[in-house]
Scaffold this motif. Structure first.
Motif, PDB file in Angstrom:
ATOM      1  N   ASN A 158      67.233  86.110  20.791  1.00 52.47           N
ATOM      2  CA  ASN A 158      66.269  86.625  21.418  1.00 52.47           C
ATOM      3  C   ASN A 158      65.809  85.897  22.500  1.00 52.47           C
ATOM      4  O   ASN A 158      64.787  85.873  22.954  1.00 52.47           O
ATOM      5  N   GLU A 161      63.464  87.612  25.070  1.00 50.47           N
ATOM      6  CA  GLU A 161      62.018  87.845  24.766  1.00 50.47           C
ATOM      7  C   GLU A 161      61.298  86.310  25.133  1.00 50.47           C
ATOM      8  O   GLU A 161      60.166  86.201  25.622  1.00 50.47           O
ATOM      9  N   LYS A 544      63.340  94.454  17.497  1.00 49.19           N
ATOM     10  CA  LYS A 544      64.332  94.079  16.673  1.00 49.19           C
ATOM     11  C   LYS A 544      64.019  94.255  15.257  1.00 49.19           C
ATOM     12  O   LYS A 544      64.986  94.413  14.453  1.00 49.19           O
ATOM     13  N   GLY A 611      67.452  89.409  14.764  1.00 50.12           N
ATOM     14  CA  GLY A 611      68.074  89.657  16.005  1.00 50.12           C
ATOM     15  C   GLY A 611      69.748  90.150  15.733  1.00 50.12           C
ATOM     16  O   GLY A 611      70.322  90.456  16.532  1.00 50.12           O
TER      17      GLY A 611
END
Length: 632
Positions: A158, A161, A544, A611
């Motif tokens: 991620n 993010e 996710k 993820g």
């Protein structure tokens, strides 16, 4: 493994707990720590071929002196290049008559004479093979306790993010990689902890010059790591040093990536693999401990060692591929597990050769499958022992000595067939030139296979792409003119991408995936591909945590045997005369052999983190849309 894949990175950390003069007196040199680091890295060279680096932190230099020194290399032999550099003093120290073994002089004039070392071996999974991507990475500051050095074996799924979080904090990251993101995330909370302590001691009336030592002594590393890793999704074993002398190693809460440690009153040692520490430190198996999932090993400047839980542990999903291939087979547990993987395959192999021992030859593809081969032969011999007992019972005392001798002497025919040319190292070749090189990496032993009669059984630890099998191994084995070639994989079919540290992110690189696509076409079911693609696209922008791995549905239409048959069909070279069969390990047997390491997402699609589902989703979309891109 005959296929080329980029594997895990390796970490090595050393903290000396005594002055350099202690090691000079006891071991004859102040280089004790440096020498141990070299051995730890060299013993883990299987974990990194793209580059190597190390950093040294000195604890007792006056202001104005460089106390953090780093050197990294992407040379052909990066470990030797690094240590050729770090074993040399500054030029001004090479005066005649200087005692270079004098500890005080060495501390001042050798950049890499110090108390704290961190080494790293890189197999690139994110970013090009550039020196900029080689660890350790650094975040520098004029305050010693705000300097941060990181090196790790990890991938974060991620990064996008986390990158946005950094921007929201007001940062401007210099690169879009998980390494930089992790460095800045830890660095941000390190800064906050420093500021908090500074204000505290300032309010208590301390002078600025008095505050720094207090901060260094009282930094709450556990709190920093708890906050920094809060939203990390991925597998990681991350090691860090602070400029004033604190050190830590943190492991992901799923236990995906490995980390082990040993310490006594002289030294603290951390490495990716247990047997490396055993060998380098000459200690027993039970003296080397595992850093548990979600745990951090913290070593303070004064030498205090503690284990702190920084993330709530999830269901343990330590990587089974570590057991099958990546880690050194000299580990006691891994050796037993690899043998068991081979032994559990013996019933399927016996069925494949139709129990014809007289006309079957057993061998392995060097070098990492050798242990599984021993287990395979043990399993076959167990069957033969039972068979011999039954034959002798059936004879009921009426057999002649020759009959008995013929039964007792029957053994599996074991030969070393495939020979790997260690001078031709496939990992140094780029994709464009690799096909030409790979055909010459292996050679064979001639004269032990009966032309047109024998079945050749050869075991590999895993089959990922099948490129080397098709372009090299099967072709050279066919030169021996066997009737049949049975290729055995001690691992199950690799069906799904990895996103936690191994460079296996594209579905179309897996022979199992390509085989099932061909089966769909053969059966007129190409519409399944469109259906799964549509489902993946519909959840593309979901969080996710809400994503589902619909790619698993593509394999449910066919049996393991059907997919294996198609794989054999695809991999058989056009000019190969022998029949080719491929036998894979079952997932059930994998779990029997490796009960404590249940991370099997490569084979089952059961990703331990949200993820993972996002990565496999993106990978399938990229495949259908023809994008040559990473899925994370």
């Amino acid at each position: 493994m005959s296929d080329q894949i980029k594997h895990e990175c390796g970490i090595a950390l050393i903290r000396l707990l005594k002055p350099l003069s202690y090691y000079k007196e006891k071991y004859g040199t102040w280089r004790y720590g440096l020498n141990k680091l070299y051995l730890l890295m060299e013993k883990q060279h299987n974990r990194g071929q793209d580059g190597a680096g190390m950093v040294c932190v000195k604890d007792h230099l006056s202001p104005g002196s460089t106390y953090i020194n780093r050197y990294r290399s992407i040379a052909q032999n990066p470990i030797l290049d690094v240590f050729d550099k770090v074993n040399k003093p500054l030029k001004k120290g090479m005066r005649k008559g200087i005692d270079v073994e004098n500890c005080d002089w060495a501390y001042q004039h050798y950049p890499f004479a110090g108390e704290l070392y961190l080494g790293h071996l890189r197999y690139g999974t994110f970013g090009k093979n550039s020196i900029d991507f080689v660890h350790p990475v650094m975040r520098q500051n004029n305050w010693k306790s705000r300097n941060l050095v990181l090196a790790g074996n990890f991938n974060l799924t991620n990064t996008d993010e986390l990158f946005e979080v950094l921007i929201e904090l007001g940062q401007h990251p210099k690169a879009y990689t998980d390494t930089v993101t992790a460095l800045e995330k830890v660095g941000h909370f390190l800064d906050e902890e420093n500021q908090l302590l500074f204000r505290k001691y300032k309010n208590e009336g301390y002078k600025n010059s008095e505050i720094s030592p207090l901060i260094e002594e009282n930094l709450d590393i556990q709190n920093i790591l708890e906050r920094a890793t809060k939203d990390w999704d991925g597998g990681y074993a991350m090691a860090g040093l602070l400029g004033h002398g604190d050190a830590f190693v943190v492991r992901d809460p799923w236990g995906i990536r490995p980390a082990h440690y040993y310490y006594d009153d002289e030294i603290v040692v951390v490495a990716s693999e247990r047997p490396v520490i055993q060998t380098v430190m000459n200690v027993g198996w039970d003296q080397v401990h595992e850093i548990e999932p979600g745990e951090a090993l913290i070593v303070k400047k004064k030498g205090n060692v503690s284990r702190q839980m920084i993330r709530v542990p999830h269901k343990r999903s330590s990587c089974s591929f570590e057991r099958i291939y990546f880690s050194r087979g000299s580990d006691r547990s891994i050796y037993k597990e690899r043998k068991e993987l081979g032994r559990l395959l013996s019933p399927a192999i016996l069925k494949s050769i139709d129990y014809d021992f007289k006309n079957s030859v057993f061998s392995y593809i060097p070098n990492t499958s050798e242990t599984a081969f021993y287990g395979m032969i043990e399993g076959i011999r167990e069957y033969l022992t039972d068979w011999k007992i039954e034959r002798l019972k059936e004879g009921n005392g009426s057999m002649t000595d020759d009959d008995i001798k013929q039964i007792i002497s029957l053994e599996p025919r074991v030969e070393k067939i495939a020979i790997k040319d260690v001078k031709l190292r496939t990992f140094i070749a780029d994709d464009a030139s690799r096909d030409d090189l790979v055909a010459h990496v292996y050679d064979v032993t001639y004269g032990v296979i009966k032309n047109g009669t024998d079945t050749l059984v050869i075991i590999d630890d895993s089959i990922v792409r099948g490129t080397t099998l098709k372009n090299s191994i099967l072709k050279i084995l066919d030169r021996l003119h066997p009737k049949k070639i049975v290729v055995v994989s001690s691992a199950p079919q690799i069906r799904y991408p990895d996103c936690y540290g191994i460079d296996m992110a594209r579905l179309d690189k897996f022979i199992a995936f390509n085989a099932v696509i061909e089966l769909l076409k053969d059966h007129g079911k190409e519409g399944v591909i469109d259906e799964i693609y549509k489902k993946c696209k519909e959840q593309e922008n979901l969080p996710k945590e809400e994503m589902v791995n619909y790619v698993r549905d593509i394999y449910r239409l066919f049996t393991l045997e059907q997919i294996s048959e198609k794989i054999a069909e695809i991999l058989k070279p056009d000019d190969c005369e022998a029949e080719v069969e491929i036998v894979y390990q079952s997932v059930e047997n994998l779990h029997k052999a490796c009960p404590n390491d249940t991370g099997d997402w490569y084979f089952t699609g059961n990703y331990p983190t949200p993820g993972g589902n996002r990565v496999v989703n993106s990978s399938f979309i990229n495949y259908v849309e023809g994008k040559n891109e990473r899925a994370y």
